[in-house]
Scaffold this active site. Sequence first.
Site, PDB file in Angstrom:
ATOM      1  N   ALA A  19      -4.738  -2.986  -4.692  1.00  0.00           N
ATOM      2  CA  ALA A  19      -4.470  -2.776  -6.118  1.00  0.00           C
ATOM      3  C   ALA A  19      -3.448  -3.761  -6.662  1.00  0.00           C
ATOM      4  O   ALA A  19      -3.504  -4.137  -7.837  1.00  0.00           O
ATOM      5  CB  ALA A  19      -3.987  -1.346  -6.339  1.00  0.00           C
ATOM      6  N   ASP A 135       1.025   4.476   4.525  1.00  0.00           N
ATOM      7  CA  ASP A 135      -0.372   4.091   4.332  1.00  0.00           C
ATOM      8  C   ASP A 135      -1.004   3.672   5.662  1.00  0.00           C
ATOM      9  O   ASP A 135      -1.666   2.637   5.766  1.00  0.00           O
ATOM     10  CB  ASP A 135      -0.484   2.955   3.308  1.00  0.00           C
TER      11      ASP A 135
END
Length: 718
Positions: A19, A135
């Site tokens: 992103a 993550d």
Amino acid sequence: MQSTANYLWHTGDLLGQGATASVYKARNKKSGELVAVKVFNAASYLRPHEVQVREFEVLRKLNHQNIVKLFAVEETGASHQKVLVMEYCSSGSLLNVLESPEHAFGLPEEEFLVVLRCVVAGMNHLRENGVVHRDIKPGNIMRLVGDQGQSIYKLTDFGAARELEDDEKFVSIYGTEEYLHPDIYERAVLRKPQQKAFGVSVDLWSIGVTLYHAATGNLPFIPFGGPRRNKEIMYRITTEKPAGAIAGMQRRENGPLEWSYSLPGTCQLSMGLQNQLVPILANILEVEQTKCWGFDQFFAETSDILQRVVVHVFSLSQALLHHVFVHAHNTIAIFQEAVCEQTGVAPQDQEYLFEGHLCVLEPSLSAQHIAHTTASNPLTLFSNASENPTGLTFRDPALDVPRFVPKVDVQSDYSTAKSALGAGHQALRLARTLLAGQELMLRGLYWFVEMLQATGRKTLDVTQTALLFLSSSLGTERFSSAAGVPELPEVKKAAELRSRLQTLAEVLSRCSHSVRETQRSLSALSAQLVESRDQVHADKSIQQIQCCVDKMFVIYKQFKKSRQRPGLAYNEEQIHKLDKVNFSHLAKRLLQAFQEECAQKYHASLVTYGKWLREVHETRTHLRLIGCSVAACNTEAQGAQESLSKILDLLSHQLLQDQTRSAQASPPLTAASPSPKSEGLIFHMQELCESMKLLAFDLQDNNRIIERLSRTPSAPGI
């Protein structure tokens, strides 16, 4: 082309995209060294400044072989975009590895252990530096190949990382939804308002999902339609999961949730490793943070696995190969208990062969004294219990081969080909495993038959020796001379003993005959085993399956290219249709070869092997009984010979006394001329007495040999 002061890259060399940034393969302008550059986009600069610089700061303080190295922070020339220059991992990510059809059902055990070791070491370094990654997923675990061809995995992408101690919490949300802790999933994916703060244990949940994915090739929690299509059910599965469950699935729309407490049968991990791993997964895939393990316990339990050595054990009674995980400092007694847990064979009933020789395991010694084993050269376990071998149970790969849709759909066709090729690889692995299992069955049984034959030869030698001495004694005329002495009770007793020795000789003769018959039977069985092994070695089914897999892979690669194109021209579409037909034919041939040439032969071999195994058990019991009979005969013969020697001594002494008295009562002239018959009888009795003593000594020696054979593990037949 884009560049910084020291590095140059092409935008076509994209390694990954997120992103806030893209990662490219780049080169050092001076040395030509390959690196990875992470270039941040405009969206990344909308974040608070402290968030923007957090990744730089985290990477600067980390230095570990299982974490991607940061070389420099630079800027592009024109736009002044921030660029992280990092270590380049040429083999892609763990996700790339798992997306290969070859690993559709998970990694092989050795590779999985490498992943576990690297992830645990990298995470341990993060915790030592007070960093939470936030993550963790296969896509953020990079792979490179070391100088010796070994895999090395490294944690990467610290864009969501921040410094956080064990007792601290955070409220911001990051991560990839399939790997998110349910509490974060509820807020980030379902957009439900909640005021929960999150601790470092959220990384443990992500590690649990990642390890399950690596072990099985699939995610642990799968709602009908997939995690991205049915988010509410995905949340239900993760939050309603019972304690101890490590996976949940919904098989049909609005259907019930099904829980699994073990890894699937298609998993390539051995039961020995699964028994160690499943409790760890169950305790880190725990939704309630108060019940979830902390990192200290996670590191302790995973380190316990990684510090163990593997001893490969093939159980002849089960026809199964086991991986037994033990610490080198454990005693062999602990190893035997671990074997008992996996095979059901009690330690006192465990006997081992290694490379054709009986392996004596002293329970008090450490496990490091066990010979180095491999899957193709394991310890062969023989147990006293006779049972029907179960062999390997497996799922038919045909159940995992989907069918193509009739119309041309490049995306669907690619997915179908990928799944079918994955099943093809699974069939190839199973074929190799089944063939290797047959080789281990036949080889181990052949070795044991050889040991029984050696035992039979020793028993026969002992029996023949005893017979030889008994025959030489019982067949002599001197014994008959002793029997001719009238009206002496000792002579009657000697005759009875002689009769008993004759009976014992007959028993030993029957034992000798029985051992010879057994030896002939074992020789015939040995020849059958050799013939069967030759047939296994000549089997070509693996080559047939490998050929089909290779051809299917070529078509799969073409389908992979086609799905990336906007559409197919008419001629290309016709070729695509033909490829689908050819692919289906290859899959059918592959499955036919597996089912008819591998699976059926394997199950047939199990039946024959079970018959041979029972025959070996019966033969072994028979040889033991013969050994006991020979030992008993030798013991009794020894006692009889000792008694006979005493009687002969007494008779000889009495004859001498009678001669002396007769000489004293006779006139002097006749005293000088003793009876020739008496003189010869005395001589015969003395000589026979000495012969009996020698025979008793030899029988004693025979008994010692028999006792030694029964105690020595190298003679299992007695």
